[in-house]
Design an enzyme around this catalytic site. Structure first.
Site, short mmCIF file in Angstrom:
data_model
loop_
_atom_site.label_atom_id
_atom_site.label_comp_id
_atom_site.label_asym_id
_atom_site.label_seq_id
_atom_site.Cartn_x
_atom_site.Cartn_y
_atom_site.Cartn_z
N TRP A 1 0.81 -1.22 0.00
CA TRP A 1 0.00 0.00 0.00
C TRP A 1 0.84 1.26 0.00
O TRP A 1 0.47 2.26 -0.62
CB TRP A 1 -1.02 -0.01 1.14
CG TRP A 1 -2.15 -0.96 0.83
CD1 TRP A 1 -2.44 -2.13 1.48
CD2 TRP A 1 -3.09 -0.87 -0.25
NE1 TRP A 1 -3.51 -2.75 0.88
CE2 TRP A 1 -3.92 -2.00 -0.19
CE3 TRP A 1 -3.30 0.06 -1.27
CZ2 TRP A 1 -4.97 -2.23 -1.09
CZ3 TRP A 1 -4.34 -0.16 -2.18
CH2 TRP A 1 -5.15 -1.29 -2.09
N ASP B 1 -1.55 6.74 6.37
CA ASP B 1 -2.63 5.91 5.85
C ASP B 1 -2.94 4.88 6.94
O ASP B 1 -2.14 3.99 7.20
CB ASP B 1 -2.18 5.23 4.55
CG ASP B 1 -3.22 4.25 4.01
OD1 ASP B 1 -4.28 4.08 4.64
OD2 ASP B 1 -2.95 3.67 2.94
N LYS C 1 -12.60 -1.37 6.18
CA LYS C 1 -11.87 -2.33 6.99
C LYS C 1 -12.37 -2.31 8.43
O LYS C 1 -12.86 -3.30 8.92
CB LYS C 1 -10.37 -2.02 6.96
CG LYS C 1 -9.62 -2.63 5.78
CD LYS C 1 -9.50 -1.76 4.59
CE LYS C 1 -8.90 -2.46 3.40
NZ LYS C 1 -7.99 -1.62 2.64
C1 LIG Z 1 -7.44 -1.12 1.55
C2 LIG Z 1 -6.32 -0.18 1.67
C3 LIG Z 1 -6.15 0.88 0.78
C4 LIG Z 1 -7.05 1.09 -0.42
O1 LIG Z 1 -8.27 1.53 0.02
P1 LIG Z 1 -9.45 1.93 -0.99
O2 LIG Z 1 -10.46 2.44 -0.03
O3 LIG Z 1 -9.86 0.69 -1.72
O4 LIG Z 1 -8.93 2.98 -1.90
C5 LIG Z 1 -5.11 1.74 0.99
N1 LIG Z 1 -4.27 1.60 2.04
C6 LIG Z 1 -4.39 0.59 2.91
C7 LIG Z 1 -3.44 0.48 4.05
C8 LIG Z 1 -5.43 -0.33 2.76
O5 LIG Z 1 -5.56 -1.34 3.64
#
Ligand SMILES: *Cc1c(COP(=O)(O)O)cnc(C)c1O
Length: 358
Positions: free
Chosen positions: A102, A170, A194
């Site tokens: 990511w 993030d 999540k």
């Molecule tokens: C799932 C995830 C993303 C992508 O998220 P989207 O909402 O599908 O754009 C980005 N960073 C991390 C750490 C993730 O787990």
């Protein structure tokens, strides 16, 4: 009705009491005679839902007034662009920490807008730990890192110390899994699917003084200042997802808040890692200090058994255990909504499967 234990990384399980509340209120929210799905985002009912969700999140994370909570769309992926577009200001450079799949995505998108400097990387370890050697710039607008690498199962145990630089995280896959000090950040963001609520909602918490410097070609929906001024309603927000996230915040408060949630998460993760480490069939490659409490990747020593493992798990009501296509193997995502019984059921199945295939 039989509910499965869903170990998917996202969209992931939601707490059962939240789903039941949604069901109870689905056709007629609080005597309004309409579903939240059908309400105007500018009407008094939805305005109160939004305000309450923000208040409850502020309580949960102890967010001071100089930070704004934004309910956005486009997922964490849109934030990969929004971060440089909003935060570069008159600078060109941004520091990024490379720790897995990511952060790589965030870096690739960041490069479209910024002069990206990789200030630290754990690539040489095969992404099995957080990087140890850091070379932060003095002329970068911000430092971006991925607090929990959802696919590699690597989590920063502490917030990295970047001095007085602007720290951006993030937190898509570990937001609300533990308390943290928001004051150490300029910005944190997370896709909701999540650990927060349904897909379609993206949470951002931004220090207000950092907004208002977006570059001229920033799409307005991605401009933090425009969204702050519009209270996340510059255009129609993800109303139903915000409502469900608000119910998740209430559930978290009822469960004792993030301190209590962290204790449960430590316990669940510890049980699973302990079993994997002591088993003869399963392995996890991540350095112990950096193991994610949320996403537990593991492999079977005999990979020929993978399909059988997944099929038999499913028969036991344990679903979505297949690892991400980028890394293979298995992965058990055990977010807040995964009850301890789900982890116990998984370990019991893994034991029994290992016994039969020893
Ligand atoms: C799932 C995830 C993303 C992508 O998220 P989207 O909402 O599908 O754009 C980005 N960073 C991390 C750490 C993730 O787990």
């Amino acid at each position: 009705m039989k509910r499965m234990f869903n170990f998917g990384a996202g969209p992931a399980m939601l707490p059962l009491p939240v789903l039941q509340k949604v069901q109870e209120e689905l056709l007629d929210w609080h005597g309004s005679g309409t579903s939240v799905m059908e309400m105007s985002h500018r009407g008094k009912h939805f305005t109160s839902i939004l305000a309450e969700a923000k208040d409850d999140l502020r309580t949960l994370l102890v967010i001071p007034e100089n930070y704004e909570i934004l309910f956005l769309q486009g997922g964490a992926t849109a934030q990969f662009a929004a971060v440089p577009l909003n935060l570069l200001g008159d600078k060109e450079k941004a520091d990024y920490i490379l720790t897995g799949y990511w952060s790589k995505k965030a870096i690739a998108e960041g490069k479209r807008f910024a002069n990206v400097h990789i200030a630290a990387s754990s690539e040489s370890s095969g992404f099995t730990q957080a990087p140890l050697d850091w070379m932060l710039s003095d002329d970068a607008a911000y430092v971006h890192y991925t607090a929990n690498e959802t696919i590699h199962g690597v989590e920063f145990p502490e917030i990295p110390d970047v001095g007085d630089r602007t720290l951006v995280a993030d937190m898509s896959s570990n937001m609300l899994s533990r308390p943290f000090d928001i004051k150490k950040f300029g910005l944190v963001y997370a896709g909701a699917q999540k650990n927060i609520g349904p897909a379609g909602l993206t949470l951002a918490i931004v220090r207000k003084d950092l907004a208002g410097k977006a570059s001229a070609h920033t799409p307005t929906v991605l401009d933090y200042q425009a969204q702050i001024e519009a209270d996340s309603c510059y255009n129609t927000p993800a109303t139903f997802a915000i409502y469900v996230a608000g119910l998740v915040f209430k559930w978290l408060l009822q469960e004792g808040g993030l301190v209590a949630m962290e204790q449960k998460n430590i316990k669940k993760a510890q049980m699973l890692y302990d079993y994997i480490d002591n088993s003869s069939l399963y392995t996890n490659p991540v350095e112990k200090a950096f193991r994610s409490r949320m996403n537990v990747p593991f492999r079977l020593k005999n990979e020929n058994l993978n399909d059988l493992f997944l099929n038999e798990a499913k028969e036991k009501g344990l679903i979505e255990l297949k690892g991400h296509r980028a890394v293979g193997g298995m992965r058990a995502s055990i977010y807040n909504a995964m009850p301890l019984e789900g982890v116990v059921a998984l370990i019991d199945f893994m034991k029994e499967f290992a016994n039969r295939h020893a």
